[in-house]
Design an enzyme around this catalytic site. Structure first.
Site, PDB file in Angstrom:
ATOM      1  N   TYR A  61      -7.975  15.855  -4.771  1.00  0.00           N
ATOM      2  CA  TYR A  61      -7.159  15.288  -5.861  1.00  0.00           C
ATOM      3  C   TYR A  61      -6.326  16.391  -6.537  1.00  0.00           C
ATOM      4  O   TYR A  61      -5.136  16.201  -6.811  1.00  0.00           O
ATOM      5  CB  TYR A  61      -8.121  14.615  -6.843  1.00  0.00           C
ATOM      6  CG  TYR A  61      -7.503  13.866  -7.993  1.00  0.00           C
ATOM      7  CD1 TYR A  61      -6.991  12.579  -7.812  1.00  0.00           C
ATOM      8  CD2 TYR A  61      -7.473  14.416  -9.271  1.00  0.00           C
ATOM      9  CE1 TYR A  61      -6.456  11.871  -8.890  1.00  0.00           C
ATOM     10  CE2 TYR A  61      -6.946  13.722 -10.341  1.00  0.00           C
ATOM     11  CZ  TYR A  61      -6.441  12.448 -10.148  1.00  0.00           C
ATOM     12  OH  TYR A  61      -5.904  11.754 -11.222  1.00  0.00           O
ATOM     13  N   ALA A  80      -5.305  19.146  -5.173  1.00  0.00           N
ATOM     14  CA  ALA A  80      -4.262  19.543  -4.218  1.00  0.00           C
ATOM     15  C   ALA A  80      -3.120  18.531  -4.214  1.00  0.00           C
ATOM     16  O   ALA A  80      -1.941  18.899  -4.214  1.00  0.00           O
ATOM     17  CB  ALA A  80      -4.860  19.670  -2.813  1.00  0.00           C
ATOM     18  N   ASP A 128       0.860  -1.190   0.000  1.00  0.00           N
ATOM     19  CA  ASP A 128       0.000   0.000   0.000  1.00  0.00           C
ATOM     20  C   ASP A 128       0.896   1.240   0.000  1.00  0.00           C
ATOM     21  O   ASP A 128       1.563   1.532   0.997  1.00  0.00           O
ATOM     22  CB  ASP A 128      -0.883  -0.057   1.260  1.00  0.00           C
ATOM     23  CG  ASP A 128      -1.778   1.169   1.388  1.00  0.00           C
ATOM     24  OD1 ASP A 128      -1.646   2.112   0.585  1.00  0.00           O
ATOM     25  OD2 ASP A 128      -2.612   1.173   2.320  1.00  0.00           O
ATOM     26  N   VAL A 129       0.897   1.980  -1.122  1.00  0.00           N
ATOM     27  CA  VAL A 129       1.806   3.129  -1.238  1.00  0.00           C
ATOM     28  C   VAL A 129       1.492   4.237  -0.232  1.00  0.00           C
ATOM     29  O   VAL A 129       2.327   5.109   0.006  1.00  0.00           O
ATOM     30  CB  VAL A 129       1.811   3.739  -2.667  1.00  0.00           C
ATOM     31  CG1 VAL A 129       2.360   2.774  -3.697  1.00  0.00           C
ATOM     32  CG2 VAL A 129       0.432   4.278  -3.069  1.00  0.00           C
ATOM     33  N   LYS A 131      -2.221  16.435  -6.627  1.00  0.00           N
ATOM     34  CA  LYS A 131      -1.472  16.445  -7.891  1.00  0.00           C
ATOM     35  C   LYS A 131      -0.674  17.748  -8.041  1.00  0.00           C
ATOM     36  O   LYS A 131       0.450  17.722  -8.557  1.00  0.00           O
ATOM     37  CB  LYS A 131      -2.414  16.231  -9.074  1.00  0.00           C
ATOM     38  CG  LYS A 131      -3.106  14.866  -9.091  1.00  0.00           C
ATOM     39  CD  LYS A 131      -2.137  13.707  -9.184  1.00  0.00           C
ATOM     40  CE  LYS A 131      -2.839  12.376  -9.468  1.00  0.00           C
ATOM     41  NZ  LYS A 131      -1.906  11.239  -9.519  1.00  0.00           N
TER      42      LYS A 131
HETATM   43  P1  NAP Z   1      -6.842   2.895 -12.204  1.00  0.00           P
HETATM   44  O1  NAP Z   1      -7.129   2.233 -13.494  1.00  0.00           O
HETATM   45  O2  NAP Z   1      -7.925   3.162 -11.231  1.00  0.00           O
HETATM   46  O3  NAP Z   1      -5.660   2.064 -11.487  1.00  0.00           O
HETATM   47  C1  NAP Z   1      -5.174   2.505 -10.255  1.00  0.00           C
HETATM   48  C2  NAP Z   1      -3.949   1.710  -9.908  1.00  0.00           C
HETATM   49  O4  NAP Z   1      -3.397   2.243  -8.685  1.00  0.00           O
HETATM   50  C3  NAP Z   1      -4.238   0.239  -9.649  1.00  0.00           C
HETATM   51  O5  NAP Z   1      -3.115  -0.498 -10.084  1.00  0.00           O
HETATM   52  C4  NAP Z   1      -4.352   0.183  -8.127  1.00  0.00           C
HETATM   53  O6  NAP Z   1      -4.063  -1.097  -7.573  1.00  0.00           O
HETATM   54  C5  NAP Z   1      -3.286   1.181  -7.748  1.00  0.00           C
HETATM   55  N1  NAP Z   1      -3.459   1.708  -6.389  1.00  0.00           N
HETATM   56  C6  NAP Z   1      -4.451   2.474  -5.913  1.00  0.00           C
HETATM   57  N2  NAP Z   1      -4.245   2.756  -4.602  1.00  0.00           N
HETATM   58  C7  NAP Z   1      -3.094   2.126  -4.258  1.00  0.00           C
HETATM   59  C8  NAP Z   1      -2.365   1.997  -3.060  1.00  0.00           C
HETATM   60  N3  NAP Z   1      -2.779   2.587  -1.923  1.00  0.00           N
HETATM   61  N4  NAP Z   1      -1.227   1.266  -3.066  1.00  0.00           N
HETATM   62  C9  NAP Z   1      -0.790   0.655  -4.190  1.00  0.00           C
HETATM   63  N5  NAP Z   1      -1.450   0.742  -5.371  1.00  0.00           N
HETATM   64  C10 NAP Z   1      -2.590   1.459  -5.400  1.00  0.00           C
HETATM   65  O7  NAP Z   1      -6.154   4.323 -12.437  1.00  0.00           O
HETATM   66  P2  NAP Z   1      -5.509   5.004 -13.739  1.00  0.00           P
HETATM   67  O8  NAP Z   1      -6.564   5.763 -14.425  1.00  0.00           O
HETATM   68  O9  NAP Z   1      -4.672   4.038 -14.474  1.00  0.00           O
HETATM   69  O10 NAP Z   1      -4.587   6.089 -13.012  1.00  0.00           O
HETATM   70  C11 NAP Z   1      -3.193   5.941 -12.868  1.00  0.00           C
HETATM   71  C12 NAP Z   1      -2.603   7.286 -12.451  1.00  0.00           C
HETATM   72  O11 NAP Z   1      -2.917   8.252 -13.454  1.00  0.00           O
HETATM   73  C13 NAP Z   1      -3.179   7.841 -11.155  1.00  0.00           C
HETATM   74  O12 NAP Z   1      -2.170   8.500 -10.416  1.00  0.00           O
HETATM   75  C14 NAP Z   1      -4.200   8.846 -11.623  1.00  0.00           C
HETATM   76  O13 NAP Z   1      -4.415   9.856 -10.661  1.00  0.00           O
HETATM   77  C15 NAP Z   1      -3.528   9.383 -12.865  1.00  0.00           C
HETATM   78  N6  NAP Z   1      -4.436  10.006 -13.824  1.00  0.00           N
HETATM   79  C16 NAP Z   1      -5.421   9.276 -14.426  1.00  0.00           C
HETATM   80  C17 NAP Z   1      -6.259   9.915 -15.343  1.00  0.00           C
HETATM   81  C18 NAP Z   1      -7.367   9.186 -16.063  1.00  0.00           C
HETATM   82  O14 NAP Z   1      -8.128   9.851 -16.773  1.00  0.00           O
HETATM   83  N7  NAP Z   1      -7.499   7.887 -15.947  1.00  0.00           N
HETATM   84  C19 NAP Z   1      -6.087  11.263 -15.619  1.00  0.00           C
HETATM   85  C20 NAP Z   1      -5.067  11.960 -14.984  1.00  0.00           C
HETATM   86  C21 NAP Z   1      -4.250  11.319 -14.092  1.00  0.00           C
HETATM   87  P3  NAP Z   1      -5.234  -2.227  -7.399  1.00  0.00           P
HETATM   88  O15 NAP Z   1      -5.478  -2.750  -8.795  1.00  0.00           O
HETATM   89  O16 NAP Z   1      -4.646  -3.239  -6.495  1.00  0.00           O
HETATM   90  O17 NAP Z   1      -6.424  -1.522  -6.845  1.00  0.00           O
END
Ligand code: NAP
Length: 242
Positions: A153, A155, A59-60, A157
């Site tokens: 969120y 804040a 857990d990060v 980022k």
């Molecule tokens: P996602 O599909 O919801 O995947 C989230 C990932 O983070 C999963 O691998 C999850 O692990 C892991 N995770 C969550 N909480 C964690 C914790 N406490 N410890 C370890 N791992 C954890 O998200 P995504 O859309 O790919 O997003 C990835 C990054 O891009 C994030 O930082 C997000 O804020 C950023 N982002 C996304 C978007 C977008 O539109 N999707 C836009 C801007 C920025 P589990 O599978 O085990 O839950």
């Protein structure tokens, strides 16, 4: 063996980053919190296509869990070091400030921002000793522009963008680069509750992006070719905000 750690590598953008870095010859440490099945799928895709890796769940948002997992890994891999770190794990818990619960604020800050300190601080010493390292922080349009309903969120980022710029200057002389990638709306589990048909009208490219379109720039920033880029924030958002 070249090692890369991708936090949140089980799904979405993190999975695409794992595959991109595996293509570049890295052995991938796939971090995730609890979704073992999806993490196994990422590892399977890496092995199917190009390379190898292993699962490294923790857990990060927990300093203790991060330090225990990473120190254990380093103790059992003496002489090896992780030279690429993608701080990607993240969550959203949207609410208007007026209604936001302490838990929603704290969980999002801990997972998206404090995790940067816990993970990066544990790995930076070896990067400095080896005089090579790539730290890539996945931030967001939300941290640049601010989005209503996402004060926690935005804040987190925005804080991570500040930390990226500050740390880049601390470690530049040792050939360690620190950059941020700021996606707009990307098709992953994180955005599946959003109304794409309505939101895409605001996006000049008229569509959400794909995880691979984010991973492309992550792969480049991790490469030797990106050696003179540090402290940068690179948008991947279809022209939504520049
Ligand atoms: P996602 O599909 O919801 O995947 C989230 C990932 O983070 C999963 O691998 C999850 O692990 C892991 N995770 C969550 N909480 C964690 C914790 N406490 N410890 C370890 N791992 C954890 O998200 P995504 O859309 O790919 O997003 C990835 C990054 O891009 C994030 O930082 C997000 O804020 C950023 N982002 C996304 C978007 C977008 O539109 N999707 C836009 C801007 C920025 P589990 O599978 O085990 O839950």
């Amino acid at each position: 063996m070249k090692y890369a750690l991708v936090t949140g590598g089980s799904r979405g953008i993190g999975r695409a980053c794992c595959l991109k870095l595996a293509e570049a010859g890295y052995y991938i440490l796939i971090n995730y919190r609890s979704n073992h099945e999806e993490a196994e799928k990422t590892l399977g895709l890496i092995r199917e296509k190009v390379g190898d890796g292993e699962l490294l769940p923790f857990d990060v948002s927990s300093q203790e869990a991060v330090e225990m997992a990473l120190n254990n890994w380093m103790d059992s891999h003496e002489g090896s070091s992780i030279s690429v770190l993608v701080n990607n794990a993240g969550i959203r818990k949207d609410a208007l400030v007026m209604w936001m619960k302490d838990e929603e604020w704290n969980d999002v800050i801990n997972t998206n921002l404090n995790s940067f300190l816990f993970v990066t601080r544990t790995l930076i010493k070896n990067m400095l000793l080896n005089k090579f390292g790539r730290i890539i922080n996945i931030v967001s349009l939300s941290g640049l522009k601010g989005l209503p309903g996402q004060a926690n969120y935005s804040a987190a980022k925005a804080g991570l963008i500040g930390a990226t710029k500050a740390m880049a200057q601390e470690v530049a002389k040792k050939k360690v680069t620190v950059n941020a990638v700021a996606p707009g709306f990307i098709l992953t589990d994180m955005t599946k509750d959003m109304d794409e048909s309505q939101l895409k009208a605001m996006i000049p490219m008229g569509r959400f992006g794909t995880p691979e379109e984010v991973a492309g720039i992550v792969g480049f920033l991790a490469s030797e070719e990106a050696s003179y880029i540090t402290g940068a924030v690179i948008n991947v958002n279809g022209g939504l905000y520049t």
